[in-house]
Design a protein around this motif. Sequence first.
Motif, PDB file in Angstrom:
ATOM      1  N   TRP A   1      -3.391   4.796  -2.697  1.00 37.59           N
ATOM      2  CA  TRP A   1      -4.448   5.574  -2.040  1.00 37.59           C
ATOM      3  C   TRP A   1      -4.219   7.044  -2.388  1.00 37.59           C
ATOM      4  O   TRP A   1      -3.225   7.639  -1.961  1.00 37.59           O
TER       5      TRP A   1
ATOM      6  N   ALA B   1      -7.370  12.957  -0.155  1.00 38.08           N
ATOM      7  CA  ALA B   1      -7.746  14.368  -0.268  1.00 38.08           C
ATOM      8  C   ALA B   1      -6.636  15.252   0.298  1.00 38.08           C
ATOM      9  O   ALA B   1      -6.096  14.976   1.371  1.00 38.08           O
TER      10      ALA B   1
ATOM     11  N   PRO C   1      -7.047  11.871   8.118  1.00 37.67           N
ATOM     12  CA  PRO C   1      -7.518  10.843   9.058  1.00 37.67           C
ATOM     13  C   PRO C   1      -6.440   9.779   9.292  1.00 37.67           C
ATOM     14  O   PRO C   1      -5.874   9.250   8.335  1.00 37.67           O
TER      15      PRO C   1
ATOM     16  N   LYS D   1       0.838  -1.199   0.000  1.00 40.01           N
ATOM     17  CA  LYS D   1       0.000   0.000   0.000  1.00 40.01           C
ATOM     18  C   LYS D   1       0.879   1.257   0.000  1.00 40.01           C
ATOM     19  O   LYS D   1       1.793   1.392   0.820  1.00 40.01           O
TER      20      LYS D   1
ATOM     21  N   LEU E   1      -3.190   3.299   7.908  1.00 38.83           N
ATOM     22  CA  LEU E   1      -3.131   1.880   8.299  1.00 38.83           C
ATOM     23  C   LEU E   1      -2.556   1.004   7.178  1.00 38.83           C
ATOM     24  O   LEU E   1      -3.045   1.022   6.062  1.00 38.83           O
ATOM     25  N   GLY E   2      -1.537   0.250   7.523  1.00 40.93           N
ATOM     26  CA  GLY E   2      -0.972  -0.724   6.586  1.00 40.93           C
ATOM     27  C   GLY E   2      -0.122  -0.136   5.474  1.00 40.93           C
ATOM     28  O   GLY E   2       0.226  -0.837   4.522  1.00 40.93           O
TER      29      GLY E   2
ATOM     30  N   SER F   1      -6.641   6.823  10.154  1.00 45.27           N
ATOM     31  CA  SER F   1      -6.983   5.496   9.630  1.00 45.27           C
ATOM     32  C   SER F   1      -6.474   5.319   8.196  1.00 45.27           C
ATOM     33  O   SER F   1      -6.273   4.185   7.750  1.00 45.27           O
ATOM     34  N   TYR F   2      -6.272   6.411   7.476  1.00 46.60           N
ATOM     35  CA  TYR F   2      -5.761   6.296   6.108  1.00 46.60           C
ATOM     36  C   TYR F   2      -4.333   5.747   6.080  1.00 46.60           C
ATOM     37  O   TYR F   2      -3.879   5.243   5.066  1.00 46.60           O
TER      38      TYR F   2
ATOM     39  N   GLY G   1     -12.154  12.713   0.627  1.00 42.81           N
ATOM     40  CA  GLY G   1     -11.897  11.358   1.128  1.00 42.81           C
ATOM     41  C   GLY G   1     -10.724  10.710   0.430  1.00 42.81           C
ATOM     42  O   GLY G   1      -9.634  11.282   0.360  1.00 42.81           O
ATOM     43  N   VAL G   2     -10.967   9.538  -0.136  1.00 45.25           N
ATOM     44  CA  VAL G   2      -9.867   8.767  -0.716  1.00 45.25           C
ATOM     45  C   VAL G   2     -10.358   7.909  -1.884  1.00 45.25           C
ATOM     46  O   VAL G   2     -11.485   7.403  -1.853  1.00 45.25           O
ATOM     47  N   SER G   3      -9.517   7.815  -2.909  1.00 44.69           N
ATOM     48  CA  SER G   3      -9.758   6.876  -4.012  1.00 44.69           C
ATOM     49  C   SER G   3      -8.628   5.854  -3.995  1.00 44.69           C
ATOM     50  O   SER G   3      -7.474   6.221  -3.758  1.00 44.69           O
TER      51      SER G   3
END
Lengths: 122, 161
Positions: free
Chosen positions: B57, B60, B69, B5, B74-75, B71-72, B37-39
Amino acid sequence: MLNDNYTSQSIYLDQAGRVIFSCDQLFSATTLSPEQLMDQFPLVMSIFPSLLTTPLSRDTITIPGVQINEPPIIGIFDFHFSVFGKTNTIVHWQIQDLTRRYQNAQREQQRLHNRLLDSHVQ
Amino acid sequence: MISRKVILTGNFGVGKTSLFNRFLYNRFSEKYLTTIGVSVDKKVVEIDGVTVNLILWDIAGEVDQNKVPHSYFLGSSGVIYVFDVNRKPTYEHMERDLAYLEEKLPGVVIKIVGNKIDLLDTDGIASVAKELSRKPDYWTSAKNGESVEDVFVSMAASLLE
């Protein structure tokens, strides 16, 4: 929780990414293999191992504003993940369709950004 | 196949989505459309016979990285930090942004990318370079495609090291 109307789908996955249960409210996940599901949702593919191993995953993790432009679902969604169980881990993945709300926010943001970018150019 | 990722982050309007679209679909639009957000999408690249599935990813844009955020992250294995060579506000806080990312994502590979070089001449780019706290890994143009492929291929290669 949200007060306005929205559609959502709950999907329960095992550690291998197999669908244990899905209410199929937004799309048919029940018949998908783990490979098909991860292929259609690369976001889930990219975080699934971390969900299973990160201590944080014991709480609900929300990925807000996920834009999807291709079937099986099109729109802007919040993804919520919760992980249960220590040995037989189950991942609960909830998809909330918040397209209308995000589209309104996007229009506002577009106006703001255009204004800021224009002011830079001038 | 190895999957990794990678997030694209930076200020709004710097061309993250344009780099994403150029690399994934080889397309470009002059019209600025803000990302909310995210694409997420993926592309397979081959590095020295090893197949890498890059899951990108496109996040924004935020003026300040601590508004992204958490959480974006993560990983994440890699971060592509993008700025616009024509807008100082998009790179004047680079050091603060990168320090934040390094703290939140210890050990990840970070590539710094100065985008929109098609709008500057060589002297202009040299002038921007002098103002930066860190040397960019790549100078790109999503518009004409210059060095875009290199950014992602080099990221994939770094993730295999």
